[in-house]
Scaffold this motif. Structure first.
Motif, PDB file in Angstrom:
ATOM      1  N   ASN A  55      14.448  -0.303   0.147  1.00  0.00           N
ATOM      2  CA  ASN A  55      14.400  -0.663   1.561  1.00  0.00           C
ATOM      3  C   ASN A  55      14.657  -2.156   1.762  1.00  0.00           C
ATOM      4  OD1 ASN A  55      11.886  -1.254   0.361  1.00  0.00           O
ATOM      5  ND2 ASN A  55      10.878  -1.213   2.337  1.00  0.00           N
ATOM      6  N   LYS A 128       7.957  -3.031   7.854  1.00  0.00           N
ATOM      7  CA  LYS A 128       9.316  -2.537   8.096  1.00  0.00           C
ATOM      8  C   LYS A 128       9.281  -1.154   8.735  1.00  0.00           C
ATOM      9  CE  LYS A 128      13.822  -2.572   6.002  1.00  0.00           C
ATOM     10  NZ  LYS A 128      14.614  -2.984   4.856  1.00  0.00           N
ATOM     11  N   MET A 129       8.354  -0.311   8.277  1.00  0.00           N
ATOM     12  CA  MET A 129       8.234   1.032   8.835  1.00  0.00           C
ATOM     13  C   MET A 129       7.827   0.971  10.315  1.00  0.00           C
ATOM     14  SD  MET A 129       5.904   4.225   7.596  1.00  0.00           S
ATOM     15  CE  MET A 129       4.413   3.444   8.154  1.00  0.00           C
ATOM     16  N   LYS A 130       6.940   0.036  10.647  1.00  0.00           N
ATOM     17  CA  LYS A 130       6.454  -0.074  12.026  1.00  0.00           C
ATOM     18  C   LYS A 130       7.551  -0.476  13.007  1.00  0.00           C
ATOM     19  CE  LYS A 130       1.636  -1.032  10.902  1.00  0.00           C
ATOM     20  NZ  LYS A 130       0.595  -2.064  10.784  1.00  0.00           N
ATOM     21  N   SER A 132      10.836   0.025  12.441  1.00  0.00           N
ATOM     22  CA  SER A 132      12.006   0.880  12.258  1.00  0.00           C
ATOM     23  C   SER A 132      11.952   2.072  13.208  1.00  0.00           C
ATOM     24  CB  SER A 132      12.022   1.382  10.810  1.00  0.00           C
ATOM     25  OG  SER A 132      13.003   2.371  10.653  1.00  0.00           O
ATOM     26  N   SER A 134      13.078   4.814  12.103  1.00  0.00           N
ATOM     27  CA  SER A 134      13.082   5.904  11.130  1.00  0.00           C
ATOM     28  C   SER A 134      11.661   6.341  10.789  1.00  0.00           C
ATOM     29  CB  SER A 134      13.785   5.451   9.846  1.00  0.00           C
ATOM     30  OG  SER A 134      15.102   5.079  10.120  1.00  0.00           O
ATOM     31  N   GLN A 135      11.558   7.557  10.299  1.00  0.00           N
ATOM     32  CA  GLN A 135      10.290   8.129   9.873  1.00  0.00           C
ATOM     33  C   GLN A 135      10.275   8.245   8.355  1.00  0.00           C
ATOM     34  OE1 GLN A 135       7.622   9.316  11.899  1.00  0.00           O
ATOM     35  NE2 GLN A 135       8.708   8.065  13.381  1.00  0.00           N
ATOM     36  N   PRO A 136       9.103   8.185   7.727  1.00  0.00           N
ATOM     37  CA  PRO A 136       9.045   8.387   6.280  1.00  0.00           C
ATOM     38  C   PRO A 136       9.425   9.821   5.913  1.00  0.00           C
ATOM     39  CG  PRO A 136       6.848   8.054   7.200  1.00  0.00           C
ATOM     40  CD  PRO A 136       7.815   7.899   8.322  1.00  0.00           C
TER      41      PRO A 136
END
Length: 173
Positions: A55, A128-130, A132, A134-136
């Motif tokens: 990532n 980064k997930m927060k 983005s 995108s979903q995990p």
């Protein structure tokens, strides 16, 4: 010959980097599009070059002898809120999260390299997930997913598995 030379230069650059290099940075360096870099990386991988896509960017996987010698794949399930706790539990107990994978009904195994070694890597991943859209991967399979965990000693893997089990995160089949 220009494309072959660029691929060799990409490989040389990755060999000398300690951190991942993004496709955008590589594209800027070589004056090509990001898509050209993606194709170059795919061709280098086809030549058995051990380039991982994380990532954070591309990294040439080199495992020093002092790094993880033992690996274990753990089947886990947790909520989004527990994700940071799960990853921190692994790194706090001496493990490294090498990847995440899911078994998808249609596509089979889908996996992604994570290369998470410490709390700073965990924080960067969660941040980064927060931001983005995108979903995990775990959302594809009802939160059930797998992590390959690396460690210097088998006892570390045992301890990590025990701690995650105590938190109710390990899935027993």
């Amino acid at each position: 010959m220009e494309t072959e030379n660029r691929r060799l230069q990409i490989l040389h650059l990755l060999e000398n980097q300690q951190k991942p290099v993004s496709g955008t940075v590589l594209a800027r360096l070589f004056g090509v599009s990001r898509q050209v870099i993606v194709q170059d990386i795919a061709l280098l991988r086809a030549e058995n070059r051990n380039i991982l896509s994380t990532n954070k960017g591309y990294v040439l996987f080199k495992r020093p002898e002092t790094e993880e010698t033992f690996r274990r794949v753990l089947c886990v399930r947790h909520s989004m809120e527990q994700m940071e706790e799960e990853l921190n539990c692994i790194v706090d107990n001496g493990g490294h999260v090498l990847d995440v994978s899911v078994e998808h009904d249609l596509y089979g195994q889908i996996s992604a390299d994570l290369i998470i070694h410490n709390r700073a890597d965990v924080a960067e991943f969660i941040d980064k997930m927060k931001v983005s859209n995108s979903q995990p991967l775990k959302v594809l399979t009802g939160d059930i997913h797998y992590h390959t965990i690396g460690a210097k000693e088998i006892e570390i893997l045992d301890r990590i598995e025990k701690k995650l089990d105590e938190k109710g995160i390990i899935v027993r089949k």
